[in-house]
Enzyme design. Structure first.
Site, PDB file in Angstrom:
ATOM      1  N   HIS A  91      88.892   3.013  50.085  1.00  0.00           N
ATOM      2  CA  HIS A  91      88.302   3.375  51.333  1.00  0.00           C
ATOM      3  C   HIS A  91      89.418   2.940  51.869  1.00  0.00           C
ATOM      4  O   HIS A  91      89.929   3.742  53.572  1.00  0.00           O
ATOM      5  CB  HIS A  91      87.999   1.809  51.713  1.00  0.00           C
ATOM      6  CG  HIS A  91      86.682   2.400  53.071  1.00  0.00           C
ATOM      7  ND1 HIS A  91      87.178   2.110  54.195  1.00  0.00           N
ATOM      8  CD2 HIS A  91      85.750   2.513  53.166  1.00  0.00           C
ATOM      9  CE1 HIS A  91      86.153   2.364  54.705  1.00  0.00           C
ATOM     10  NE2 HIS A  91      85.156   2.955  54.588  1.00  0.00           N
ATOM     11  N   ASP A 162      83.664  -5.355  59.455  1.00  0.00           N
ATOM     12  CA  ASP A 162      82.642  -4.637  60.089  1.00  0.00           C
ATOM     13  C   ASP A 162      82.241  -3.674  59.039  1.00  0.00           C
ATOM     14  O   ASP A 162      80.793  -4.307  58.973  1.00  0.00           O
ATOM     15  CB  ASP A 162      82.369  -3.384  60.771  1.00  0.00           C
ATOM     16  CG  ASP A 162      83.173  -4.128  61.946  1.00  0.00           C
ATOM     17  OD1 ASP A 162      82.455  -5.408  62.448  1.00  0.00           O
ATOM     18  OD2 ASP A 162      83.873  -2.902  62.961  1.00  0.00           O
ATOM     19  N   GLU A 278      83.163  -8.186  69.802  1.00  0.00           N
ATOM     20  CA  GLU A 278      83.398  -6.487  69.698  1.00  0.00           C
ATOM     21  C   GLU A 278      83.570  -5.506  70.980  1.00  0.00           C
ATOM     22  O   GLU A 278      83.030  -5.732  72.165  1.00  0.00           O
ATOM     23  CB  GLU A 278      83.208  -6.362  68.280  1.00  0.00           C
ATOM     24  CG  GLU A 278      84.093  -5.827  67.432  1.00  0.00           C
ATOM     25  CD  GLU A 278      83.485  -5.222  65.976  1.00  0.00           C
ATOM     26  OE1 GLU A 278      83.169  -3.662  66.229  1.00  0.00           O
ATOM     27  OE2 GLU A 278      83.852  -5.734  65.504  1.00  0.00           O
TER      28      GLU A 278
END
Length: 421
Positions: A91, A162, A278
Site C-alpha cells: 500500500h 483509517d 478527524e
C-alpha cells in the site's frame, strides 16, 4: 561455495528458466520459497500508488523469521550487493516496497503466522512499569486480523489507521495515524517491543529499555533501519459499539478551532471527550454523498448546494463516542453535551450507531464498492503532510480554495494532532 555466490547463481538460474519456481531449502538454507513466477514478480513490481513499476529479480515467501535473516545476511555479505525490500500489503504510494533487480520479501503471506496475547508484569525499572495487555504479531500481519484476534479476548489496540488492510510492519514504519492519535498518539507510540532484522542480517530485540536507538529508528523509519518481524502492541478493553457523528462547516477557522478544542480534551475523563476526531474537506459537492455516507441514515438529508450556494469549500468534522452496555444509557447525553460546545452548521448533523469493528473497518466497504466499479486499482498520487497551526489558514486559502478549487472528488483528510503525543 559461499552464500554470496550461491545466491547469485540461484537467481541467474531462475531468471534463465522461464516460469520455474525454486524450492531453495538446500541452496539458500531457507525453508520458504524463492520465486520468479511471472505473477509473483508482477505483483511485487506494483503498489497502491500505481505511479511506478520496478520488477524484482525474485520474490521470497518466507516460512519464518530465519528466512528473512538468511536473505539479509546474503545481501550484506555479497560483493556486488543487491536490493531487498519488505512488502506487506503493497500500500505504499511511491514504490517504497519495490526492489528493482533485487529481491522482495512477501511479508503478508507467512504460513502459520501467529498472534499471541499476553500481559506485562509490573516493574519499577521498566518503561512498561504500568503493566497492561499486549499482542505479539508477525510484522506482515494485517491490522484487520490483529483486530479480530484481539477482540476474541475482549481487547483491541488503542490507535489505528483509517484502513485496516495494511501490515503491522508497514504502518509502524510510517507512523500509523488516525482519529484516535490525538488521544493515544500514533501507532508507533503504542509499541512495547520489536524484533528487527537489520541490514547486516542480525535479528535484534529492541524496546525503550533495550537497543533503544534501533527501536526509535525503526518506528517511523520508513524501512531504512531494518525489517520488523515481530511487534508487541499495547491493548485496551474493547468497546462494543460506536456513536459516529459528522457535522459540516463553511468557515475554515471555525472548523479548525472546534477540532483544536476537541483534541485539547485528551486528558479529560472518557465521558467528557470524544474517542475519535478527524475531518475532511469537500471541494466537490457530490463528495458528501459518496464518501463514507452509506453508513448514515437518510433521515438527516442535507442539500449541499443550499449550504455552499456560492460554490465555496465545505469542511466535515467527524467524531465518535465509544460505549458498551454499561454506558449505553448515558451516551446520548454525553454526545449532546459535547456537540453544544461546537459551532457547526445546525442543519448538517449526521449520526449513526454501529458495532466497534464495523466502524474501524468502515473504509473496506468503500473499497469493495470502488473495486466493483474498477476504480480501486487506479493511480493514487496521494500526498501526506504535517502542517503547523501557524500555516494552516494559508494552506486552506492556497490549496483547498486555490489549487484544488472544484477539480477533485478524492478524499482530502485533516487529522488534528497533539504534538506531545
Amino acid at each position: 561455495m559461499d552464500t554470496e555466490l550461491l545466491l547469485m547463481v540461484v537467481i541467474c538460474l531462475l531468471i534463465s528458466t522461464d516460469g520455474l519456481t525454486l524450492e531453495p531449502t538446500e541452496l539458500l538454507g531457507v525453508e520458504g520459497r524463492l520465486s520468479v513466477e511471472a505473477t509473483d514478480v508482477e505483483m511485487a513490481s506494483l503498489d497502491f500508488g500505481g505511479l511506478s513499476r520496478d520488477k524484482p529479480l525474485a520474490v521470497l515467501h518466507p516460512a519464518s523469521v530465519n528466512d528473512v535473516v538468511e536473505l539479509m545476511s546474503s545481501a550484506y555479505g555479497s560483493a556486488r550487493g543487491f536490493t531487498v525490500s519488505a512488502r506487506g500489503h503493497g500500500h505504499s504510494i511511491n514504490g517504497q516496497a519495490q526492489a528493482a533487480n533485487g529481491v522482495v520479501i512477501e511479508m503478508s503471506r507467512l504460513k502459520g503466522s501467529w498472534l499471541r496475547i499476553g500481559e506485562l508484569a509490573h516493574s519499577s525499572s521498566s518503561s512498561s512499569s504500568k503493566g497492561g495487555f499486549y499482542v505479539d504479531v508477525w510484522g506482515g500481519e494485517l491490522w484487520i486480523d490483529v483486530l479480530r484476534g484481539s477482540l476474541e479476548y475482549g481487547l483491541a489496540p488503542r490507535s489505528w489507521t483509517d484502513y485496516l488492510y495494511l501490515s503491522v510492519g508497514g504502518t509502524l514504519s510510517n507512523a500509523g495515524i488516525s482519529g484516535q492519535a490525538f488521544n493515544h498518539g500514533p501507532q508507533i507510540s503504542n509499541v512495547y517491543e520489536l524484533d528487527v532484522v537489520t541490514g547486516k542480517g542480525e535479528l535484534v530485540t529492541c524496546s525503550e529499555d533495550k537497543n533503544s536507538e534501533l527501536f526509535h529508528g525503526v518506528l517511523g523509519g520508513l524501512g531504512q533501519f531494518g525489517i520488523i518481524t515481530r511487534a508487541r502492541i499495547a491493548l485496551e478493553p474493547a468497546p462494543q459499539r460506536v456513536r459516529w457523528i459528522r457535522v459540516l462547516y463553511s468557515n475554515f477557522s471555525t472548523f479548525t478551532r472546534d477540532q483544536e478544542y476537541l483534541i485539547s480534551l485528551h486528558g479529560e475523563p472518557a465521558s467528557q471527550k470524544f474517542d475519535y476526531v478527524e475531518g475532511f474537506v469537500i471541494v466537490d459537492e457530490g463528495l458528501i454523498n459518496n464518501w463514507r455516507s452509506s453508513f448514515f441514515s437518510p433521515r438527516n438529508p442535507v442539500k449541499i448546494s443550499s449550504i455552499a450556494a456560492n460554490g465555496g469549500v465545505l469542511y466535515c468534522l467527524e467524531m465518535t463516542k465509544n460505549y458498551d452496555n454499561t454506558t449505553a444509557t448515558t451516551v446520548d447525553q454525553e454526545v449532546e453535551a459535547l456537540l453544544k460546545k461546537l459551532d457547526f452548521i445546525p442543519a448538517s448533523v449526521f449520526m449513526t450507531d454501529l458495532p466497534y469493528i464495523d466502524f474501524l473497518d468502515r473504509v473496506h466497504k468503500a473499497e469493495l464498492k470502488l473495486k466493483s466499479k474498477g476504480l480501486w486499482d487506479v493511480p493514487h498520487p496521494w500526498l501526506n503532510l504535517f502542517v503547523p497551526k501557524s500555516a494552516i489558514e494559508e494552506f486552506d486559502s492556497g490549496v483547498f480554495k486555490g489549487i484544488l478549487g472544484n477539480k477533485t472528488s478524492g478524499p482530502i483528510l485533516i487529522y488534528p494532532m497533539n504534538k506531545d503525543k
